[in-house]
Each structure stands twice: as structure tokens, then as C-alpha cells.
Design a protein around this motif. Structure first.
Motif, short mmCIF file in Angstrom:
data_model
loop_
_atom_site.label_atom_id
_atom_site.label_comp_id
_atom_site.label_asym_id
_atom_site.label_seq_id
_atom_site.Cartn_x
_atom_site.Cartn_y
_atom_site.Cartn_z
N ILE A 44 13.15 15.49 30.42
CA ILE A 44 13.48 15.14 31.81
C ILE A 44 14.51 16.11 32.37
O ILE A 44 14.36 16.62 33.49
CB ILE A 44 14.01 13.68 31.88
CG1 ILE A 44 12.91 12.69 31.52
CG2 ILE A 44 14.55 13.39 33.29
CD1 ILE A 44 13.41 11.28 31.31
N LYS A 45 15.55 16.38 31.60
CA LYS A 45 16.61 17.28 32.08
C LYS A 45 16.07 18.68 32.32
O LYS A 45 16.43 19.33 33.32
CB LYS A 45 17.77 17.30 31.08
CG LYS A 45 18.61 16.02 31.11
CD LYS A 45 19.88 16.15 30.31
CE LYS A 45 19.62 16.09 28.83
NZ LYS A 45 20.89 16.07 28.05
N ILE A 46 15.20 19.16 31.43
CA ILE A 46 14.62 20.49 31.60
C ILE A 46 13.78 20.55 32.88
O ILE A 46 13.87 21.50 33.67
CB ILE A 46 13.77 20.86 30.37
CG1 ILE A 46 14.68 21.09 29.15
CG2 ILE A 46 12.94 22.11 30.65
CD1 ILE A 46 13.92 21.26 27.85
N LEU A 47 12.99 19.50 33.10
CA LEU A 47 12.14 19.47 34.30
C LEU A 47 12.97 19.40 35.58
O LEU A 47 12.65 20.06 36.58
CB LEU A 47 11.18 18.28 34.23
CG LEU A 47 10.05 18.39 33.22
CD1 LEU A 47 9.34 17.04 33.06
CD2 LEU A 47 9.04 19.45 33.65
N LEU A 48 14.04 18.61 35.55
CA LEU A 48 14.86 18.46 36.75
C LEU A 48 15.67 19.71 37.04
O LEU A 48 15.76 20.15 38.20
CB LEU A 48 15.81 17.26 36.58
CG LEU A 48 15.16 15.88 36.50
CD1 LEU A 48 16.21 14.81 36.31
CD2 LEU A 48 14.35 15.59 37.76
N LEU A 49 16.27 20.28 36.02
CA LEU A 49 17.12 21.45 36.22
C LEU A 49 16.31 22.69 36.57
O LEU A 49 16.83 23.62 37.20
CB LEU A 49 17.98 21.71 34.97
CG LEU A 49 19.00 20.61 34.65
CD1 LEU A 49 19.68 20.88 33.32
CD2 LEU A 49 20.03 20.49 35.76
#
Length: 408
Positions: free
Chosen positions: A115-120
Motif C-alpha cells: 500500500i505504501k509503495i503504491l501511494l508514494l
């Protein structure tokens, strides 16, 4: 089921007989037929018959169909989730990992990292991705990871690490007010308690995110969650404020939390018990004059707790209590001056005299009051200072420390 299949399966009774669109606000007329409110309202301007049955309506009032509205909203949520998954295939894997029921947390950590990779790395700062994930139910599932175990023995280091990562991810997901309210009020406010635990035991980043999330949470949750706040939540906020290494952003967020909850229920008493007066005084002494907004918030907190006898007692018994308030009375901002006037007014309105009265003149507070009367542009603040001076002028004027040269 993909989105097209879902739309093709719309139950016919969800459609307004007039507009043939899914109803947003279903209401029922006297014949028992339901319509969308906007459509039937326009119809009834020129007609007195039910559009479906053609029966005359003796009563033109409409009744909200709450049961049908709940069914439509449930169906709509499922449709949104289906659309989000169709347009964002990575969500399927994330949802599977978040829903993993195994004892270990590897799958959940993997999902949070994805999730963090996709958001950032997403478009428009991840805004499109956050909306899709919320519609698919990802945001709600991330919040559910922060539910505390039923037994204290289950609160292991691994669990603290998990809720730490979940809090960071939840903050990045930027929940809408509606979703944040729903997940915060779920299970009696369990998310609030978990964020409070994270304030005390989380990593630096986790504590910052927990503070910012709590600030957002208390702006939108119902009054019952503010007025019946567990002592642990207030204690956690106060404990973090004691930390001299905490960031300004975290400090301001937690001060905002206190200002939101202190006026409600027994929270002022709880804050005094948690040591909030000592912390506010220490912060005022350390750097109160360097940061106007921070000083204003700290004075506002003191004003709230001094509305209780216990808060006033803590302030006057603190060796630097009155001195800290007096020192910031002039020269910071008009808002700080007004808050300081309010604090001193509460203290000396409920003070019969003696050492406390003498202390204010010794620490220069009476001289500052005289300055306020002479130079403050705001008439209301000048009047506040005059009233405080009038309360104990007979005692103050006898003191060798009394600034007779500053008498207004």
C-alpha cells in the motif's frame, strides 16, 4: 463479479419509477410506492395522483424509506468496491493479505508495504489510489489491524510493530471524514485506544502519525467518544507532550486534541490527574515566547483546566506556575494576553488572598497587568486586566514590590 455484471444486477426496486435511476433518497407515498424524493417532489407540484397506480393521493406527504435506503447504500458500497478492484488489480492481492487469518503477521506486513509503495509512487501524490483503496475497503481493513488483543499478554513487540506500520499506512491513505468517523467509532472507539497506546510505545514516525490521526479523529467523532474518553488516552497525550524531543507538528496536534476534548465530561479532571498543568508550565517556560501559535494553544489548555478547582490548585502550587503565565502576558500576541488574563481571572476570583496574591506581585505579574491596562489596544482585554487588579489591589499596593510608578 465485474463492474458491468454488478450494474446489470441492479434490483428493480432500487430504481425510481419516474427517473429510472437508482434512488438517492427513497420516500414512500400514501399508496405504498417508493420514489426518489427529488423526482416525486417535482411530480406532486402539478399532480395529485400516484404515477405508478394512478390512484388519487388524499395525503401528499411523503415518508422516508430508511430500510430501502440502507439496502441501496449496501449495494452501492459493493458496486464501488467492485469498480475499484476492476480498475486497480493490485487491490485483490492486498485485500487477500489483509484478510489473512493466520497467527503470524507476515501477510499483513506485506500488504501494508505494498500500500505504501503504491501511494508514494502513485499519480497526483497518490490521491487516485487512496480513493480507489477506500472504495475497495482497504482503508477500513488497515484500521481494523489496530484493534488491541483481548488479553494484555497478547500485546507483544510484534503487535506494537504491526499497529505502528498500520498507523503510518492509515495516515498515508488519507481517509475521508465519513470513513474515518466509521472506523474510529467502531467497537466502542477501539482505534482511539490503539492510537493512544502507539503514542507511548510506537516509533518516532508512528507517534507522529498517531498524534495527527487523533487530531483528525476528534474533529469528527460523536460527542460520546469525546465526553467518555478513557484516562489512558489523555495520559498518553500528556506523556508525549513531556518529551522535549517531540516534533512541533506532534505537539500542535496533541494540543489540538486536548482543546477539543477538555471541555467535555470529566476530561479536565483527568487531564489534571495526568499532570497537564505541570507540562504546560514547563513548555511555557522553555519556549513559550518563540512560537505564538504554540503559546496560544498552551494558554488555552491552562484556561480550560483552571476552570476546575483542581486545575487552579495545581497551577498555584507549581513553583513556576504564576510566573510562567505572567511572563507570557505581554509581548507574544494579543490572543496569548487574553488567555493569560482569563487564567489569572479564574485564579484570583477564587482566591481569598495570602501567599498566592503576594506571589503575583513578586513575579512581576501585577506590573504586567498595569502595562496591559495602559498599552493594550483591545478594550475587552484592558477591562479584564482592570478587573483582576481590582480584586486584590488593597493587598498588592502594600507590597514593596508593587509598581506604583505604573499605576494607570
Amino acid at each position: 463479479m465485474n463492474m458491468a455484471d454488478h450494474l446489470n444486477s441492479i434490483p428493480p426496486f432500487f430504481l425510481c419509477p419516474i427517473s429510472l435511476q437508482v434512488m438517492e433518497d427513497p420516500v414512500t407515498v400514501a399508496t405504498g410506492v417508493s420514489y426518489d424524493r427529488s423526482s416525486i417532489s417535482r411530480w406532486l407540484v402539478d399532480h395529485d395522483k400516484c404515477p405508478v397506480t394512478n390512484q388519487r393521493l388524499a395525503d401528499l406527504t411523503v415518508t422516508p424509506n430508511d430500510t430501502l435506503l440502507r439496502l441501496i447504500r449496501s449495494w452501492s458500497a459493493a458496486a464501488n468496491a467492485a469498480a475499484a478492484v476492476d480498475s486497480f488489480p493490485e487491490i485483490l492481492e492486498i485485500l487477500r493479505d489483509l484478510n489473512d487469518q493466520s497467527a503470524h503477521s507476515v501477510c499483513k506486513f506485506r500488504a501494508l508495504e505494498k500500500i505504501k509503495i503504491l501511494l508514494l509512487g502513485g499519480t497526483d501524490g497518490g490521491c487516485i489510489e487512496t480513493v480507489r483503496m477506500e472504495k475497495a475497503g482497504v482503508t477500513s481493513l488497515v484500521a481494523s489491524l489496530m484493534s488491541r488483543p483481548s488479553s494484555p499478554t497478547e500485546i507483544t513487540d510484534d503487535f506494537i510493530i504491526l499497529i505502528n506500520e498500520a498507523a503510518v499506512t492509515l495516515y498515508l491513505l488519507k481517509p475521508s471524514p465519513e470513513t474515518l468517523k466509521a472506523v474510529s467509532e467502531r467497537d466502542g472507539g477501539e482505534l482511539i485506544n490503539s492510537l493512544a497506546s502507539l503514542l507511548q510505545h510506537g516509533s518516532y514516525e508512528g507517534r507522529v502519525r498517531a498524534a495527527l490521526l487523533l487530531q483528525s479523529v476528534f474533529e469528527i467523532v460523536g460527542e460520546e467518544f469525546k465526553s467518555r474518553l478513557p484516562f489512558d488516552v489523555i495520559e498518553a497525550a500528556v506523556e508525549v507532550l513531556k518529551d522535549q524531543n517531540v516534533s512541533r507538528r506532534t505537539t500542535m496536534a496533541l494540543l489540538a486534541v486536548l482543546l477539543e476534548v477538555l471541555p467535555r465530561g470529566k476530561n479536565r479532571w483527568k487531564a489534571v490527574e495526568a499532570g497537564v498543568v505541570e507540562v504546560m508550565v514547563a513548555l511555557l517556560v522553555e519556549d513559550g515566547a518563540r512560537d505564538k501559535r504554540k503559546c496560544e494553544a498552551m494558554m488555552a489548555v491552562l484556561e480550560l483546566v483552571c476552570g476546575k478547582a483542581e486545575g487552579r490548585a495545581e497551577l498555584v502550587s507549581h513553583p513556576a506556575g504564576l510566573a510562567a503565565v505572567a511572563a507570557r502576558m505581554v509581548g507574544v500576541s494579543s490572543a496569548v494576553t487574553e488567555r493569560a488574563m482569563a487564567v489569572l481571572g479564574l485564579v484570583f476570583r477564587n482566591c481569598s488572598g495570602g501567599a498566592v496574591v503576594e506571589e503575583l506581585v513578586q513575579v512581576g505579574g501585577v506590573a504586567k497587568l498595569c502595562v496591559v491596562v495602559q498599552v493594550e489596544e483591545n478594550r475587552r482585554i484592558r477591562e479584564m486586566a482592570k478587573r483582576i487588579l481590582a480584586m486584590h489591589m488593597k493587598e498588592w499596593i502594600k507590597s514593596p514590590c508593587f509598581p506604583s510608578y505604573r499605576l494607570p
